[in-house]
Write a protein that holds these residues in place. Structure first.
Motif, mmCIF file in Angstrom:
data_model
loop_
_atom_site.group_PDB
_atom_site.id
_atom_site.type_symbol
_atom_site.label_atom_id
_atom_site.label_comp_id
_atom_site.label_asym_id
_atom_site.label_seq_id
_atom_site.Cartn_x
_atom_site.Cartn_y
_atom_site.Cartn_z
ATOM 1 N N ILE A 149 0.834 -1.206 0.000
ATOM 2 C CA ILE A 149 0.000 0.000 0.000
ATOM 3 C C ILE A 149 0.868 1.255 0.000
ATOM 4 O O ILE A 149 0.620 2.211 -0.731
ATOM 5 N N THR A 150 1.908 1.262 0.853
ATOM 6 C CA THR A 150 2.713 2.477 1.004
ATOM 7 C C THR A 150 3.735 2.659 -0.097
ATOM 8 O O THR A 150 4.129 3.789 -0.395
ATOM 9 N N GLN A 151 4.196 1.568 -0.718
ATOM 10 C CA GLN A 151 5.282 1.677 -1.687
ATOM 11 C C GLN A 151 4.821 1.593 -3.138
ATOM 12 O O GLN A 151 5.620 1.831 -4.049
ATOM 13 N N ALA A 152 3.552 1.268 -3.378
ATOM 14 C CA ALA A 152 3.085 1.142 -4.768
ATOM 15 C C ALA A 152 3.199 2.465 -5.515
ATOM 16 O O ALA A 152 3.539 2.487 -6.712
ATOM 17 N N SER A 153 2.930 3.578 -4.823
ATOM 18 C CA SER A 153 3.028 4.875 -5.501
ATOM 19 C C SER A 153 4.485 5.201 -5.842
ATOM 20 O O SER A 153 4.770 5.802 -6.888
ATOM 21 N N VAL A 154 5.428 4.802 -4.968
ATOM 22 C CA VAL A 154 6.856 4.998 -5.259
ATOM 23 C C VAL A 154 7.240 4.183 -6.498
ATOM 24 O O VAL A 154 7.938 4.675 -7.392
ATOM 25 N N TYR A 155 6.766 2.951 -6.554
ATOM 26 C CA TYR A 155 7.047 2.104 -7.708
ATOM 27 C C TYR A 155 6.465 2.716 -8.980
ATOM 28 O O TYR A 155 7.122 2.763 -10.031
ATOM 29 N N GLY A 156 5.231 3.227 -8.871
ATOM 30 C CA GLY A 156 4.594 3.816 -10.042
ATOM 31 C C GLY A 156 5.301 5.055 -10.537
ATOM 32 O O GLY A 156 5.473 5.246 -11.746
ATOM 33 N N SER A 157 5.742 5.914 -9.615
ATOM 34 C CA SER A 157 6.363 7.171 -10.036
ATOM 35 C C SER A 157 7.820 6.988 -10.443
ATOM 36 O O SER A 157 8.261 7.516 -11.464
ATOM 37 N N GLU A 158 8.578 6.218 -9.655
ATOM 38 C CA GLU A 158 10.018 6.134 -9.889
ATOM 39 C C GLU A 158 10.399 5.116 -10.962
ATOM 40 O O GLU A 158 11.289 5.353 -11.762
ATOM 41 N N GLU A 159 9.736 3.954 -10.961
ATOM 42 C CA GLU A 159 10.097 2.897 -11.907
ATOM 43 C C GLU A 159 9.286 2.973 -13.194
ATOM 44 O O GLU A 159 9.812 2.745 -14.285
ATOM 45 N N LEU A 160 8.003 3.295 -13.059
ATOM 46 C CA LEU A 160 7.127 3.276 -14.230
ATOM 47 C C LEU A 160 6.940 4.647 -14.848
ATOM 48 O O LEU A 160 6.322 4.766 -15.908
ATOM 49 N N GLY A 161 7.442 5.706 -14.187
ATOM 50 C CA GLY A 161 7.373 7.047 -14.750
ATOM 51 C C GLY A 161 5.961 7.591 -14.891
ATOM 52 O O GLY A 161 5.668 8.323 -15.843
ATOM 53 N N LEU A 162 5.079 7.266 -13.942
ATOM 54 C CA LEU A 162 3.692 7.702 -14.013
ATOM 55 C C LEU A 162 3.498 9.010 -13.258
ATOM 56 O O LEU A 162 4.166 9.277 -12.258
ATOM 57 N N GLY A 163 2.551 9.815 -13.709
ATOM 58 C CA GLY A 163 2.305 11.114 -13.105
ATOM 59 C C GLY A 163 1.406 11.026 -11.882
ATOM 60 O O GLY A 163 0.789 10.000 -11.594
ATOM 61 N N GLN A 164 1.301 12.162 -11.171
ATOM 62 C CA GLN A 164 0.535 12.218 -9.933
ATOM 63 C C GLN A 164 -0.946 11.920 -10.179
ATOM 64 O O GLN A 164 -1.595 11.255 -9.367
ATOM 65 N N SER A 165 -1.494 12.391 -11.276
ATOM 66 C CA SER A 165 -2.915 12.154 -11.540
ATOM 67 C C SER A 165 -3.200 10.665 -11.702
ATOM 68 O O SER A 165 -4.234 10.153 -11.243
ATOM 69 N N THR A 166 -2.283 9.951 -12.362
ATOM 70 C CA THR A 166 -2.448 8.498 -12.514
ATOM 71 C C THR A 166 -2.408 7.804 -11.165
ATOM 72 O O THR A 166 -3.204 6.899 -10.884
ATOM 73 N N LEU A 167 -1.465 8.225 -10.313
ATOM 74 C CA LEU A 167 -1.321 7.594 -9.000
ATOM 75 C C LEU A 167 -2.552 7.846 -8.131
ATOM 76 O O LEU A 167 -3.037 6.941 -7.441
ATOM 77 N N ILE A 168 -3.082 9.072 -8.166
ATOM 78 C CA ILE A 168 -4.284 9.379 -7.383
ATOM 79 C C ILE A 168 -5.473 8.582 -7.916
ATOM 80 O O ILE A 168 -6.289 8.054 -7.148
ATOM 81 N N GLY A 169 -5.568 8.467 -9.243
ATOM 82 C CA GLY A 169 -6.634 7.660 -9.830
ATOM 83 C C GLY A 169 -6.543 6.203 -9.390
ATOM 84 O O GLY A 169 -7.572 5.551 -9.135
ATOM 85 N N ALA A 170 -5.317 5.702 -9.280
ATOM 86 C CA ALA A 170 -5.127 4.318 -8.833
ATOM 87 C C ALA A 170 -5.545 4.146 -7.376
ATOM 88 O O ALA A 170 -6.140 3.126 -7.010
ATOM 89 N N VAL A 171 -5.244 5.147 -6.538
ATOM 90 C CA VAL A 171 -5.675 5.095 -5.132
ATOM 91 C C VAL A 171 -7.198 5.019 -5.046
ATOM 92 O O VAL A 171 -7.762 4.221 -4.281
ATOM 93 N N LEU A 172 -7.878 5.833 -5.851
ATOM 94 C CA LEU A 172 -9.340 5.803 -5.866
ATOM 95 C C LEU A 172 -9.863 4.452 -6.350
ATOM 96 O O LEU A 172 -10.832 3.917 -5.791
ATOM 97 N N MET A 173 -9.223 3.886 -7.360
ATOM 98 C CA MET A 173 -9.661 2.587 -7.859
ATOM 99 C C MET A 173 -9.524 1.514 -6.783
ATOM 100 O O MET A 173 -10.420 0.671 -6.605
ATOM 101 N N VAL A 174 -8.401 1.556 -6.062
ATOM 102 C CA VAL A 174 -8.203 0.594 -4.975
ATOM 103 C C VAL A 174 -9.304 0.726 -3.937
ATOM 104 O O VAL A 174 -9.880 -0.268 -3.464
ATOM 105 N N GLN A 175 -9.637 1.959 -3.552
ATOM 106 C CA GLN A 175 -10.674 2.185 -2.549
ATOM 107 C C GLN A 175 -12.026 1.635 -2.993
ATOM 108 O O GLN A 175 -12.726 0.976 -2.227
ATOM 109 N N VAL A 176 -12.393 1.911 -4.247
ATOM 110 C CA VAL A 176 -13.703 1.479 -4.741
ATOM 111 C C VAL A 176 -13.760 -0.043 -4.855
ATOM 112 O O VAL A 176 -14.725 -0.686 -4.405
ATOM 113 N N LEU A 177 -12.742 -0.651 -5.457
ATOM 114 C CA LEU A 177 -12.766 -2.094 -5.651
ATOM 115 C C LEU A 177 -12.577 -2.855 -4.349
ATOM 116 O O LEU A 177 -12.981 -4.026 -4.253
ATOM 117 N N ALA A 178 -11.982 -2.214 -3.328
ATOM 118 C CA ALA A 178 -11.866 -2.870 -2.027
ATOM 119 C C ALA A 178 -13.242 -3.113 -1.415
ATOM 120 O O ALA A 178 -13.436 -4.077 -0.672
#
Length: 453
Positions: free
Chosen positions: A278-307
């Motif tokens: 949970i805590t490191q997925a955003s680091v992986y997304g930004s640092e390794e996959l080169g994804l932007g903040q909007s993508t990461l926030i969208g992913a957090v929302l998706m996790v919340q809804v699907l949970a």
């Protein structure tokens, strides 16, 4: 013809109605407090408190709380750590007092409103008031841990064994639903702060304070519906044992129930993996996959809804296959998800969303069923005391995962290797949990054994 008053109902029906009323109230505490974890801890407070600390830092980038030099960038992490230490000291003391006196509800109210007040007070966190922010974070986080321990300890009292998996799953679903709803509102306010006539910092402070107001407002529902169970034990005055002594006493008592301890060890291991993902997925997304903040926030929302969906679905699976088998299946799913995450292509948001979907579907259910399964392993009359140990495993012991993640990255220079290394926690947790004879553990704890475990 009118509906007869509840007192005229046959006793079993009246008891069932009262139990449902308590369960519905219990769900609402998850609805009340989960916005703190989602909006405050996960999204807004860390970056904002770090920025406040940096504005107060000296030329070398240090702040000096109580005269101790601390890098401004580490101030948030140290504050979270101090809150965990405080919670670990307080939880056994409060849990023992709750069990011995039977007065859980006043203690839950005190913890909930202490946390809600501290969170609401974050509105005044501006300028260089990093010490205020650190103090409020420590109080709010510790209060949240204590309140969750008391809240969880109600589960064996409000749900018979055959209902417990479903009730626990609904509680988690309520929490994730509220977290999603408030986070969407907060992100709209933050993204369009100019349209509302607010500066960026004021918008963040409003988002932080709104979580505290939400927490306090909806906590009224469980506090009205849950009820105390008198134990006939010692008075509150006799229940106030020094915190460290009570912690030792709880640990000694748990040694009399080795199978309960075996489950707690398995949970500690695989939950450490869950919390680290949970805590490191955003680091992986930004640092390794080169994804932007909007993508990461969208992913957090998706996790919340699907949970929400995952918690309810896994609750149904537990009804058919038992909680233990369903949790074991979720650990396999976690391992497969991390394996897939290792191969994600860079700068491909769609595949990161697929990964987030996989995490969301197993996240809520694995946590909800772990809580309900542990509730069967707690000796009657010691619910709050034992759930203090459970809460410490949930919040206070999750340090090995980040350590392994960091060391793997340091040795390999690859976040892909670091994220995949966390699969070890799910594999080891699977083996440890598979070895626990849960039916015998329930019997040895002195509880009735459900038809399916």
């Amino acid at each position: 013809m009118g509906v007869p008053p509840e007192r005229d109902l046959p006793e079993p029906a009246a008891e069932a109605a009262e139990r449902r009323r308590e369960q519905h109230g219990w769900y609402f505490y998850d609805w009340a407090c989960s916005v703190y974890s989602t909006s405050v801890l996960t999204v807004f407070l860390g970056p904002y408190l770090t920025a406040v600390a940096r504005s107060a830092a000296d030329a070398d980038g240090y702040v000096h709380p109580l005269g101790v030099p601390v890098r401004a960038g580490a101030f948030f992490a140290y504050s979270v750590s101090l809150s965990v230490v405080l919670a670990v000291l307080v939880m056994p003391l409060v849990g023992s007092a709750a069990d011995r006196t039977g007065r859980k509800k006043p203690l839950l109210a005190a913890a909930a409103y202490t946390g809600a007040a501290a969170t609401t007070g974050m509105f005044f966190l501006d300028g260089d008031r990093y010490l205020l922010g650190g103090a409020l974070l420590i109080v709010a986080n510790a209060a949240q841990s204590v309140a969750m321990m008391l809240y969880n300890s109600y589960l064996p009292q409000i749900a018979p064994p055959e209902e417990r998996d479903a009730v626990s799953s609904r509680g988690w679903a309520f929490g994730y639903a509220a977290g999603s709803l408030v986070l969407v509102a907060n992100l709209v306010l933050y993204s369009a702060h100019d349209s509302f006539g607010l500066s960026e910092t004021v918008a963040i402070r409003v988002c932080l304070a709104s979580a505290g107001l939400w927490w306090g407002a909806f906590a009224l529902v469980p506090l009205r519906r849950l009820r105390d169970r008198r134990t006939g034990g010692p008075t509150a005055a006799r229940a106030t044992t020094p915190a460290l002594r009570q912690l030792v006493a709880t640990a000694r008592d748990m040694r009399r129930h080795p199978l309960t301890l075996a489950f707690l060890l398995a949970y500690l291991v695989y939950n450490d993996g869950i919390q680290t993902v949970i805590t490191q997925a955003s680091v992986y997304g930004s640092e390794e996959l080169g994804l932007g903040q909007s993508t990461l926030i969208g992913a957090v929302l998706m996790v919340q809804v699907l949970a929400v969906v995952g918690a309810l679905a896994m609750g149904r699976l537990a009804r058919a296959y038992g909680a233990k088998r369903t949790i074991l299946g979720s650990l396999v799913a976690w391992t497969v998800t991390l394996g897939a995450g290792y191969f994600l292509p860079a700068r491909a948001p769609v595949w990161f969303y697929v990964l987030a979907a996989g995490i969301g579907l197993v996240l809520g259910g694995s946590q909800a069923l772990s809580r309900s399964l542990f509730s069967h392993l707690v000796p009657p009359g010691k619910e709050a005391e034992y759930f203090s140990a459970y809460e410490m495993s949930d919040r206070g012991m999750s340090w090995l995962g980040p350590l392994l993640f960091g060391m793997t990255y340091q040795l390999t220079g690859s976040y892909r290797s670091a994220i995949f290394s966390l699969a070890a926690f799910f594999v080891i947790g699977f083996v440890l949990l598979a070895r626990v004879p849960v039916r015998r553990a329930v019997t040895e704890a002195g509880n009735p054994v459900p038809e399916r475990m």
